[in-house]
Each structure stands twice: as C-alpha cells, then as structure tokens.
Enzyme design. Structure first.
Site, PDB file in Angstrom:
ATOM      1  CG  PHE A   1      46.026  34.126  38.138  1.00  0.00           C
ATOM      2  CD1 PHE A   1      44.854  33.711  38.733  1.00  0.00           C
ATOM      3  CD2 PHE A   1      46.906  34.906  38.849  1.00  0.00           C
ATOM      4  CE1 PHE A   1      44.533  34.101  40.023  1.00  0.00           C
ATOM      5  CE2 PHE A   1      46.598  35.295  40.140  1.00  0.00           C
ATOM      6  CZ  PHE A   1      45.423  34.890  40.730  1.00  0.00           C
TER       7      PHE A   1
ATOM      8  CB  THR B   1      39.857  43.137  34.182  1.00  0.00           C
ATOM      9  OG1 THR B   1      39.898  43.863  32.947  1.00  0.00           O
ATOM     10  CG2 THR B   1      41.232  43.186  34.830  1.00  0.00           C
TER      11      THR B   1
ATOM     12  CD1 TRP C   1      42.236  36.586  31.078  1.00  0.00           C
ATOM     13  CD2 TRP C   1      43.422  37.319  32.828  1.00  0.00           C
ATOM     14  NE1 TRP C   1      43.563  36.327  30.829  1.00  0.00           N
ATOM     15  CE2 TRP C   1      44.304  36.767  31.883  1.00  0.00           C
ATOM     16  CE3 TRP C   1      43.936  37.841  34.004  1.00  0.00           C
ATOM     17  CZ2 TRP C   1      45.684  36.728  32.081  1.00  0.00           C
ATOM     18  CZ3 TRP C   1      45.320  37.800  34.216  1.00  0.00           C
ATOM     19  CH2 TRP C   1      46.166  37.252  33.253  1.00  0.00           C
ATOM     20  CG  HIS C   2      43.175  38.526  37.611  1.00  0.00           C
ATOM     21  ND1 HIS C   2      42.769  39.580  36.833  1.00  0.00           N
ATOM     22  CD2 HIS C   2      44.505  38.708  37.827  1.00  0.00           C
ATOM     23  CE1 HIS C   2      43.794  40.376  36.595  1.00  0.00           C
ATOM     24  NE2 HIS C   2      44.862  39.867  37.186  1.00  0.00           N
ATOM     25  N   GLY C   3      40.443  34.675  37.724  1.00  0.00           N
ATOM     26  CA  GLY C   3      40.093  33.438  38.401  1.00  0.00           C
ATOM     27  C   GLY C   3      38.606  33.158  38.389  1.00  0.00           C
TER      28      GLY C   3
END
Length: 476
Positions: free
Chosen positions: A476, A329, A332-334
C-alpha cells in the site's frame, strides 16, 4: 527490506545506530536522510529519483507558499500545485493500470504499454511496479504545504531536514502517517537519552513479537481457508475461521509494524502518534474507526472531511461527505474495486449508526454491541482481502449459510490453532497491559530486559526456521 527480516535486525539497524550516535548532533538529520535513502533503495533503487523529486517539489512549494503569503491567491495556487503533483504521482504509479483497464471496458479505448519519445526514449505506461510506501509519503508531503499555508507548521528552509522528514525509514513504508507539524520542532532539536532509547527498544521488541509470533502464526490458516473455497470444500465454520484468521493477521501485522516504527522513532528522538488503540474492543463500528489506523482516519478527517464541510450544512451534505471520504479511504488502500467496495461498506455502517441505529445502540448491552461490531468488521476484512469480487461473493455466501456447516478438516484446523487463537484474543485486549502495570516497578525493571532478550531470540529462531514472513501493508 522489512523490519522483521534478519538483514534489517542484524545488519542495517545496528550499523545505522552506530553511525547515527557517533555522528555530532548537527549532522544527524543528514545521516538519517542518507540511511533512509539507502533503506528505500535496497529493493527499488530506481525509485529513489521519485523520492528526490517529491522532496524537491514540496520543499520549494513550501517556500513559495511562505513567500507569497501576503497574496492569498498566489499562496493557494502553490498549495494547489503541490497537491496536484502528489496526487498525480500517486495516481500514475498506483492507479494507472486500474484506470486504463476500466477506461477500456467503458469505451474500448486501449492505453498502449509504452510511449516512444524523440531520440528513441521509451517510457512505459502500463505494468509499472508500485514504489514502496508511496501512499504514505505522498500524504505526508501533501499535508506539509497545506499546514504551512494554514500557519499550522513553520516553513522548513533546510532541505536536509525536510528530506529527513520525508524519507524517515522508521515510518516510510507503512506509517503511521506523520504530519510535518507533529515533528517540526524535533527536526530542529531533539533529545537523545538512555531512557528514550530503552523505551523505544522495548516498543520495537513488542512490535516485532506481534508481527513474527502472532501475525505470521495465523496467516497460513487464512490461506488454507481461501484455498478450500477455491477447491469447493469451504464450510460455514471454515469460512468464519478464515475471516478471523485474516482479521487477526492484519491487525497484528500492521499494529506490530506501527509499534516497531514508533519504537524506532523514539530511539532517534521522535515521538510519532499512536496508530492503534485496541480496536477489537470497540462496541460500535464508529468506535472501531477511532481506534484503527488512527493516523489515516485523522488525515482524512483533517484534510478532506472538514474542508468538505464535515457535518455542517445539513444531513444531505454530511452524507455526501462521509461517502466521499470513505470512497477515498477504500481507494487509497489499493487500485481494485474490492477496496472501493470495502470503503463504501464501512461508510454505510457509519451512516446507519449515526442516523438509524443510534438510539438502539445506546440501549443495547455492551456484549451484544461488541459482537455486532466484530461481525461487521470481520466481514469487512473478507471484502478487503479478496480482490476478485466473484471469489469474495462465494466466500461470504459460504459464511452465511451457502455451504455445509462443518467438516472434519475444520475440527483438525481448530485443534491445531486453538492455542494460537487464544493468544491472539488475549493479545487483542488490555489484559496483558493491565497485568504488567500492576507489577512493582522493581519487577518491571528486572523483567523488561529479560523479556526483550527472550523475545528477540525466539523471533530470530522463527525467522531463521521459517520462510513465511509476509507484510500485508507493504503493497500500500
């Protein structure tokens, strides 16, 4: 092109609506596909080829999964191919530089900036711009073949319909993440009514106001506090003021965009799932993540946490699964270590609430639990916001006593933003919704178009007059 831009509001959207509703029903998915490709290509026309490739790969793999359904081994093979393709696509564009830099730090092996192929073709390997919305549309297409394999969704044999699903501009850039199975029936046949159009337009205007009037208004304060940290003048009060500013900015920025996306979806006949449910009212970190970015948490729960075993198989396996999901998680954001740390930070709090604090939290007054949750969440936003971990460490140290308590500049900022903070706090609660629902139906019908028109005029004035209009989830 973002929704809170004058180009979108007064050129792209009106023309799109005119063309869409003047087109016969059977051709509307094609119109939606074409305008969505134009929308995507507005800023990055070169990456339309990636979108075409993603559509083609996942469309054909869905057909192959259906064709070889009787042979489970082959069907699983094609699902695996689709998943690997999407992860490689995401990994190359979003994480290539990050992985190359860390490989160099660990081994000293340097990845070249480009690769020269035969006939003088030069392929860049480093510094490649990130395609807009790639984190969202790769997750959507990846879930399609999985759902077809699980028989949770019918295979789509019309490539135009499938392309419309993948590229649908209302939720293309920043979600909510739409699973194919939730819109499969509407891709084939959907109703367009004046009532649905009105509901969608109202939701869009609410989202636009959240983004322009609330998120944009507080965003500058966060940048001011961050600059104060860099100048060595940040105080404890200023640090917390900055964390509150960023926490409110990202909430109204992202939830406002989600509202606009859901509203546009309703206008075009689609019902997207909700993405936020007043998360700052949560009384635990666990509850917060049931209310925040719900489409992402739902995706990870359904396609990663449960397949890993979920909470079955004992405590050790559950802890492992929670850590894996929250590592993913965050990542996934960066492509930065602060996002990984942010994910693991929340994993730690979720584990503590599940196994250590549960009995204590059950006996704790709601106000105390709410305060504790907000402190944890807003500290987490500090980790999320600052990619440089050394800057992050110094900033958070100031928030917990590593700096003077107060300064005259803090008083000035607090006076300047007091009304804005009050509006943000009230808008984060259900107070406005409850007051609106108590109005008679007739009053609602009269006030709705008035407030929508007024909101659009004020938002337009802000956009014309100001240049500060960031969109935090755009990257994102």
């Amino acid at each position: 092109m973002i929704f809170s831009s004058l180009t979108f509001l007064f050129a792209f959207l009106p023309l799109t609506l005119a063309v869409y509703f003047l087109t016969p029903l059977r051709w509307r998915n094609l119109v939606l596909l074409l305008v969505s490709l134009f929308f995507y290509g507005w800023g990055e026309p070169v990456y339309i080829t990636i979108m075409f490739l993603s559509i083609l790969i996942d469309y054909t793999h869905g057909l192959l999964v259906e064709k070889y359904r009787a042979d489970d081994r082959k069907a699983r093979w094609f699902v695996g191919q689709s998943v690997v393709f999407n992860l490689l696509l995401l990994g190359f564009f979003k994480y290539g530089d990050f992985l190359a830099d860390n490989l160099f730090l660990l081994t000293g092996v340097s990845i070249p900036a480009s690769l020269t192929l035969p006939f003088g073709v030069n392929v860049p390997l480093r510094g490649i711009p990130l395609p807009i919305g790639i984190s969202f549309f790769t997750f959507q297409t990846m879930s399609y073949t999985i759902d077809v394999y699980r028989r949770d969704a019918p295979v789509q044999r019309n490539i135009v319909n499938f392309g419309a699903f993948v590229t649908m501009f209302p939720q293309l850039i920043a979600g909510p993440i739409v699973k194919y199975k939730t819109v499969a029936a509407e891709l084939e046949r959907r109703a367009h009514t004046a009532e649905q159009f009105a509901l969608g337009a109202r939701r869009f205007c609410v989202g636009l106001a959240k983004k322009v009037l609330l998120a944009n208004s507080i965003g500058a304060l966060w940048e001011t506090c961050l600059a104060a940290q860099g100048a060595g003048t940040l105080t404890l009060a200023g640090g917390w003021m900055g964390l509150l500013a960023f926490g409110f900015q990202i909430y109204f920025d992202f939830s406002g965009y989600s509202d606009m996306a859901i509203g546009l979806g309703r206008i075009f006949g689609f019902r997207f799932n909700e993405n936020f449910d007043y998360p700052y009212l949560a009384v635990s970190v666990t509850e917060f993540w049931r209310r925040w970015h719900m489409s992402l948490t739902s995706w990870f729960r359904e396609y990663l946490y449960i397949p890993l075993g979920g909470n079955r198989g004992g405590t050790a396996r559950t802890l492992r699964n929670i850590l894996i999901v929250w590592f993913c998680t965050g990542f996934w954001h960066g492509a930065s270590w602060n996002f990984v740390l942010w994910g693991l930070y929340f994993a730690a709090w979720l584990i503590l609430e599940k196994y250590v604090f549960r009995a204590v939290l059950e006996k704790t007054p709601a106000a105390v639990k709410h305060s504790y949750t907000l402190i944890v969440v807003f500290v987490g936003w500090g980790i999320f916001a600052m990619e440089d971990l050394s800057v992050c460490g110094r900033y958070l140290a100031a928030c917990f006593g590593g700096a003077p308590l107060w300064s005259a500049a803090d008083g000035y900022r607090l006076r300047s933003y007091a009304v804005t903070f009050l509006a943000l706090i009230l808008a984060s609660t259900t107070l406005g919704k409850r007051c609106w629902e108590r109005l008679p139906d007739r009053a609602q019908k009269v006030l709705t178009p008035v407030l929508m028109a007024l909101g659009l005029v004020v938002c337009t004035a802000y956009l014309v007059d100001g240049s500060y209009n960031p969109f935090l989830y755009f990257r994102f």
